[in-house]
Design an enzyme around this catalytic site. Structure first.
Site, PDB file in Angstrom:
ATOM      1  N   GLY A 266      -6.042   6.154  -8.965  1.00 24.05           N
ATOM      2  CA  GLY A 266      -6.566   5.655  -7.488  1.00 24.05           C
ATOM      3  C   GLY A 266      -6.564   6.449  -6.388  1.00 24.05           C
TER       4      GLY A 266
ATOM      5  CG  ASN B 122     -11.108   6.312  -5.483  1.00 26.23           C
ATOM      6  OD1 ASN B 122     -10.230   5.896  -6.447  1.00 26.23           O
ATOM      7  ND2 ASN B 122     -11.797   5.283  -4.603  1.00 26.23           N
TER       8      ASN B 122
ATOM      9  N   GLY C 244      -7.265   4.833   0.011  1.00 24.75           N
ATOM     10  CA  GLY C 244      -6.008   4.167   0.409  1.00 24.75           C
ATOM     11  C   GLY C 244      -4.650   5.293   0.408  1.00 24.75           C
TER      12      GLY C 244
ATOM     13  N   GLY D  64      -3.279   6.582  -2.250  1.00 26.12           N
ATOM     14  CA  GLY D  64      -3.437   7.398  -3.329  1.00 26.12           C
ATOM     15  C   GLY D  64      -4.429   8.711  -2.902  1.00 26.12           C
TER      16      GLY D  64
ATOM     17  CB  SER E   9       4.262  -3.362  -3.443  1.00 24.23           C
ATOM     18  OG  SER E   9       4.081  -3.918  -1.926  1.00 24.23           O
TER      19      SER E   9
ATOM     20  CE1 TYR F 204      -1.236  -5.264  -5.002  1.00 24.31           C
ATOM     21  CE2 TYR F 204       0.654  -5.876  -3.299  1.00 24.31           C
ATOM     22  CZ  TYR F 204      -0.220  -4.778  -3.976  1.00 24.31           C
ATOM     23  OH  TYR F 204      -0.075  -3.646  -3.643  1.00 24.31           O
TER      24      TYR F 204
END
Length: 329
Positions: free
Chosen positions: A36, A38, A40, A42, A169, A194
Site C-alpha cells: 500500500g 502508493n 496514505g 504507506g 491502528s 475495521y
C-alpha cells in the site's frame, strides 16, 4: 507459542531520545517492501525511506497509482531507488506470483524489511467479501498480510537482520476479537470491523515474533501504529493527495491532539531503520499514543494475550491454507 519474546525490552532511554525523524540514518543497500505504498501512510513511509538511500518497492494493486506515487517520490527525492510490484492482498492466490515478480523481475535477492501497511477501510453498512469469500477488511488487512509473509520469508531470511513491521491502528486499542466470528457474519458494523481487522494484524505481528524467536530466526517482527493520522493535517502530494487551504485551517485545532499521515509514518520508519528497535515491541506516537515522535509503548493488555494470538494464528492458517510459521517448514 505463549512465551514472551526475549527481545521485547524497551531500548535505552538515550536511544529513544536521540532519534531524529528529520535526520534519518543512511540505508543505502537495503531493500524494503511497503504494501500500500502508493497512498496514505504507506506513501510517506516509502518517501521517507527513499530519502535514506534504501531501495523501496511499492506493493500496490493499482499500477497506475503506483506510477504516480513513484513519480512523486522521485520529484522530492532526487536519485531515489523506488520501484513497484503489483500486489493484491485481497486475492491470496495471486501472492506467490507477486513475490516471484519481486525476486525475479526486480532482481531482488533479499528483503531487509517489509512494512505491512496496505489496508481497506469501508464506511458502507453492507458487508463485502474478497474473492476468496472472506470479509473484505479482515481478508485484506489481516489474512492478506498473513499469507504474504509466508511467501516473503525466504527473501527475509536471506538478509542479515530483516524486520517485519506491521502497521496496526490506534482504533484497535478499544476493540476485542470474537474468535467465533472473525468474519463478522453475525455482527457487521464497518467501524468495529475495521478496528478488529487491524487488531488481528497486530496480534499476528506479536505472535510472529514469538515464533521467529522459537525458530531462532534472524528475522524480527515489530508492531507499530500511527496514532491519529488525518488527511486534513497531511501535506499535499498532488495528484495523490491535495490539501486545500480551507481544510488545513479547519483542521488546525485538531493538531493539538492528532497529526497528519506524514508524521503517522514515523513509527514504521523507525521500526525499519533503528538498530535499537527489538522484535515483539509496540511503537507509536509519543503524546498519548496520538501524535508526536515515535516511542516504545507498553504492549496493550489485550494485545499481550498470547493465547488469543495463537488461536487467531491457527484460525488464519485454516482459513487461508497457508502457514507462515518459520518453524513449520
Amino acid at each position: 507459542m505463549s512465551s514472551a519474546s526475549p527481545t521485547s525490552a524497551a531500548p535505552p532511554a538515550s536511544a529513544v531520545s536521540s532519534w531524529n525523524v528529520r535526520r534519518l540514518p543512511g540505508a543505502r543497500g537495503r531493500v524494503v517492501l511497503v504494501t500500500g505504498g502508493n497512498a496514505g501512510i504507506g506513501y510517506f513511509v516509502a518517501e521517507q525511506l527513499s530519502a535514506t538511500g534504501a531501495t523501496v518497492v511499492l506493493g500496490s494493486r493499482d499500477p497506475a497509482r503506483a506510477e504516480l506515487a513513484m513519480a512523486s517520490i522521485r520529484a522530492r527525492v532526487p536519485g531515489s531507488r523506488v520501484r513497484a510490484v503489483r500486489m493484491d492482498l485481497a486475492d491470496l492466490s495471486s501472492l506467490p506470483a507477486a513475490v516471484e515478480a519481486l525476486a525475479r523481475v526486480l532482481v531482488i535477492e533479499r528483503l531487509d524489511a517489509v512494512v505491512h501497511n496496505a489496508g481497506v477501510a469501508r464506511d458502507e453498512p453492507t458487508r463485502a467479501e474478497t474473492g476468496d469469500g472472506h470479509e473484505l477488511m479482515f481478508g485484506t488487512n489481516h489474512l492478506g498480510h498473513f499469507a504474504l509473509t509466508r511467501w516473503l520469508m525466504p527473501l527475509l531470511s536471506a538478509a542479515p537482520a530483516a524486520r517485519v513491521v506491521t502497521v496496526g491502528s490506534f482504533a484497535a486499542k478499544s476493540e476485542r476479537l470474537d474468535l467465533g466470528d472473525l468474519q463478522s457474519r453475525k455482527d457487521y458494523r464497518p467501524g468495529p470491523a475495521y478496528g478488529r481487522s487491524k487488531l488481528a494484524q497486530m496480534y499476528f505481528g506479536m505472535e510472529l515474533d514469538r515464533r521467529l524467536r522459537t525458530a531462532r530466526s534472524t528475522v524480527a517482527s515489530v508492531v507499530v501504529h500511527p496514532g491519529g493520522a488525518l488527511d486534513s493535517l497531511t501535506p499535499s502530494r498532488p495528484p495523490l493527495h491535495v490539501r486545500t487551504t480551507g481544510a488545513a485551517l479547519r483542521a488546525a485545532p485538531a493538531a493539538l491532539l492528532v497529526q497528519g499521515k506524514r508524521a503517522g509514518a514515523w513509527s514504521a520508519v523507525r521500526a525499519v531503520l533503528d538498530p535499537d528497535v527489538r522484535g515483539g515491541q509496540l511503537w507509536g506516537p509519543r503524546v498519548f499514543g496520538l501524535r508526536g515522535e515515535p516511542r516504545p509503548e507498553r504492549v496493550w493488555k489485550h494485545l499481550a494475550d498470547a493465547s488469543v494470538a495463537a488461536r487467531l494464528w491457527d484460525a488464519s492458517r485454516d482459513l487461508t491454507g497457508i502457514d507462515p510459521d518459520p518453524g513449520a517448514r
